[in-house]
Scaffold this motif. Sequence first.
Motif, PDB file in Angstrom:
ATOM      1  N   GLN A   1       8.565  -1.575  15.497  1.00 55.51           N
ATOM      2  CA  GLN A   1       9.068  -2.722  16.092  1.00 55.51           C
ATOM      3  C   GLN A   1       9.916  -3.539  14.901  1.00 55.51           C
ATOM      4  N   ILE A   2       9.215  -3.244  13.585  1.00 50.61           N
ATOM      5  CA  ILE A   2       9.984  -3.937  12.350  1.00 50.61           C
ATOM      6  C   ILE A   2      11.062  -3.080  12.234  1.00 50.61           C
ATOM      7  N   THR A   3      11.163  -1.793  12.243  1.00 44.82           N
ATOM      8  CA  THR A   3      12.266  -1.103  11.881  1.00 44.82           C
ATOM      9  C   THR A   3      13.557  -1.337  12.864  1.00 44.82           C
ATOM     10  N   ARG A   4      12.991  -1.409  14.245  1.00 46.25           N
ATOM     11  CA  ARG A   4      14.046  -1.876  15.395  1.00 46.25           C
ATOM     12  C   ARG A   4      14.394  -3.379  14.948  1.00 46.25           C
ATOM     13  N   LEU A   5      13.894  -4.175  14.658  1.00 47.42           N
ATOM     14  CA  LEU A   5      14.073  -5.704  14.705  1.00 47.42           C
ATOM     15  C   LEU A   5      15.264  -5.752  13.245  1.00 47.42           C
ATOM     16  N   LEU A   6      14.947  -4.908  12.233  1.00 44.70           N
ATOM     17  CA  LEU A   6      15.607  -4.976  11.003  1.00 44.70           C
ATOM     18  C   LEU A   6      16.930  -4.231  11.226  1.00 44.70           C
ATOM     19  N   GLY A   7      16.704  -2.976  11.933  1.00 37.09           N
ATOM     20  CA  GLY A   7      18.037  -2.068  11.847  1.00 37.09           C
ATOM     21  C   GLY A   7      17.859  -1.239  10.626  1.00 37.09           C
ATOM     22  N   GLN A   8      16.851  -1.371  10.032  1.00 37.32           N
ATOM     23  CA  GLN A   8      16.736  -0.658   8.614  1.00 37.32           C
ATOM     24  C   GLN A   8      16.008   0.711   8.566  1.00 37.32           C
ATOM     25  N   ASP A   9      16.135   1.514   7.740  1.00 35.61           N
ATOM     26  CA  ASP A   9      15.394   2.713   7.667  1.00 35.61           C
ATOM     27  C   ASP A   9      14.291   2.423   6.671  1.00 35.61           C
ATOM     28  N   LEU A  10      13.123   2.311   7.060  1.00 35.99           N
ATOM     29  CA  LEU A  10      12.092   2.039   6.067  1.00 35.99           C
ATOM     30  C   LEU A  10      11.642   3.142   5.029  1.00 35.99           C
ATOM     31  N   ASN A  11      12.290   4.475   5.346  1.00 35.42           N
ATOM     32  CA  ASN A  11      11.855   5.526   4.646  1.00 35.42           C
ATOM     33  C   ASN A  11      12.977   5.541   3.352  1.00 35.42           C
ATOM     34  N   ASP A  12      13.765   4.636   3.285  1.00 35.42           N
ATOM     35  CA  ASP A  12      14.759   4.627   2.253  1.00 35.42           C
ATOM     36  C   ASP A  12      14.116   3.615   1.257  1.00 35.42           C
ATOM     37  N   PRO A  13      14.021   4.355  -0.047  1.00 37.87           N
ATOM     38  CA  PRO A  13      13.425   3.374  -1.085  1.00 37.87           C
ATOM     39  C   PRO A  13      14.168   2.008  -1.479  1.00 37.87           C
ATOM     40  N   ASP A  14      15.638   2.081  -1.378  1.00 39.24           N
ATOM     41  CA  ASP A  14      16.363   0.789  -1.599  1.00 39.24           C
ATOM     42  C   ASP A  14      16.062   0.009  -0.555  1.00 39.24           C
ATOM     43  N   VAL A  15      15.812   0.155   0.662  1.00 39.90           N
ATOM     44  CA  VAL A  15      15.359  -0.892   1.849  1.00 39.90           C
ATOM     45  C   VAL A  15      14.063  -1.308   1.572  1.00 39.90           C
ATOM     46  N   ARG A  16      13.031  -0.465   1.169  1.00 36.67           N
ATOM     47  CA  ARG A  16      11.689  -1.081   0.756  1.00 36.67           C
ATOM     48  C   ARG A  16      11.804  -1.948  -0.295  1.00 36.67           C
ATOM     49  N   MET A  17      12.566  -1.730  -1.397  1.00 33.71           N
ATOM     50  CA  MET A  17      12.627  -2.696  -2.574  1.00 33.71           C
ATOM     51  C   MET A  17      13.339  -3.913  -2.106  1.00 33.71           C
ATOM     52  N   GLU A  18      14.481  -3.963  -1.486  1.00 33.66           N
ATOM     53  CA  GLU A  18      14.922  -5.092  -0.949  1.00 33.66           C
ATOM     54  C   GLU A  18      14.117  -6.065  -0.047  1.00 33.66           C
ATOM     55  N   LEU A  19      13.255  -5.259   0.753  1.00 29.36           N
ATOM     56  CA  LEU A  19      12.304  -5.917   1.438  1.00 29.36           C
ATOM     57  C   LEU A  19      11.151  -6.366   0.834  1.00 29.36           C
ATOM     58  N   TRP A  20      10.682  -5.767  -0.232  1.00 31.51           N
ATOM     59  CA  TRP A  20       9.749  -6.248  -1.047  1.00 31.51           C
ATOM     60  C   TRP A  20      10.154  -7.509  -1.947  1.00 31.51           C
ATOM     61  N   PHE A  21      11.140  -7.328  -2.431  1.00 29.50           N
ATOM     62  CA  PHE A  21      11.937  -8.562  -3.216  1.00 29.50           C
ATOM     63  C   PHE A  21      11.881  -9.678  -2.299  1.00 29.50           C
ATOM     64  N   ALA A  22      12.183  -9.687  -0.959  1.00 28.46           N
ATOM     65  CA  ALA A  22      12.444 -10.644  -0.127  1.00 28.46           C
ATOM     66  C   ALA A  22      11.111 -11.495   0.069  1.00 28.46           C
ATOM     67  N   LEU A  23      10.148 -10.630   0.332  1.00 24.70           N
ATOM     68  CA  LEU A  23       8.742 -11.059   0.780  1.00 24.70           C
ATOM     69  C   LEU A  23       8.274 -11.773  -0.660  1.00 24.70           C
ATOM     70  N   ARG A  24       8.406 -11.138  -1.502  1.00 21.98           N
ATOM     71  CA  ARG A  24       8.052 -11.813  -3.037  1.00 21.98           C
ATOM     72  C   ARG A  24       8.610 -13.218  -3.249  1.00 21.98           C
ATOM     73  N   TRP A  25      10.048 -13.156  -2.821  1.00 24.13           N
ATOM     74  CA  TRP A  25      10.816 -14.451  -3.223  1.00 24.13           C
ATOM     75  C   TRP A  25      10.274 -15.449  -2.216  1.00 24.13           C
ATOM     76  N   ARG A  26       9.935 -15.319  -0.968  1.00 23.89           N
ATOM     77  CA  ARG A  26       9.366 -16.002   0.060  1.00 23.89           C
ATOM     78  C   ARG A  26       8.082 -16.708  -0.645  1.00 23.89           C
TER      79      ARG A  26
ATOM     80  N   HIS B   1       0.842  -1.232   0.137  1.00 24.29           N
ATOM     81  CA  HIS B   1       0.040  -0.090   0.113  1.00 24.29           C
ATOM     82  C   HIS B   1       0.893   1.245  -0.041  1.00 24.29           C
ATOM     83  N   HIS B   2       2.069   0.989  -0.633  1.00 31.18           N
ATOM     84  CA  HIS B   2       2.961   2.204  -0.722  1.00 31.18           C
ATOM     85  C   HIS B   2       3.065   3.111   0.765  1.00 31.18           C
ATOM     86  N   GLY B   3       3.184   2.233   1.849  1.00 27.53           N
ATOM     87  CA  GLY B   3       3.349   3.089   3.060  1.00 27.53           C
ATOM     88  C   GLY B   3       2.111   3.778   3.465  1.00 27.53           C
TER      89      GLY B   3
END
Length: 102
Positions: free
Chosen positions: A73-98, A49-51
């Motif tokens: 919680q997700i931000t803390r557990l991953l240690g990633q900045d969810l505002n970063d489009p590269d991070v969001r892309m990587e996470l989307w890829f990982a979720l889609r691959w799974r 839903h594009h954030g």
Amino acid sequence: MVAGADPHGVMALLDSAQAARHADRLLEPLDGAGAAGELLGTLRSWLAHHGNWDRTAADLGVHRNTVRHRLGQITRLLGQDLNDPDVRMELWFALRWRTRAR
């Protein structure tokens, strides 16, 4: 993407074993966190839903503050900045691959 279907697009260019390892490594901090994978589900919906907090909340049937709390919680557990489009892309890829792999 249907589980077990042949990948297409960029995903067709990837080595399946390497992609699976990358997805597992990236999402591992969220595995088992939250009841019945609620953090993974929240992340998937939020990215889809594009954030948008309200649409994610409606999709999940929860209050928007619950979405905000889970994303914190997700931000803390991953240690990633969810505002970063590269991070969001990587996470989307990982979720889609799974989703594809299972």
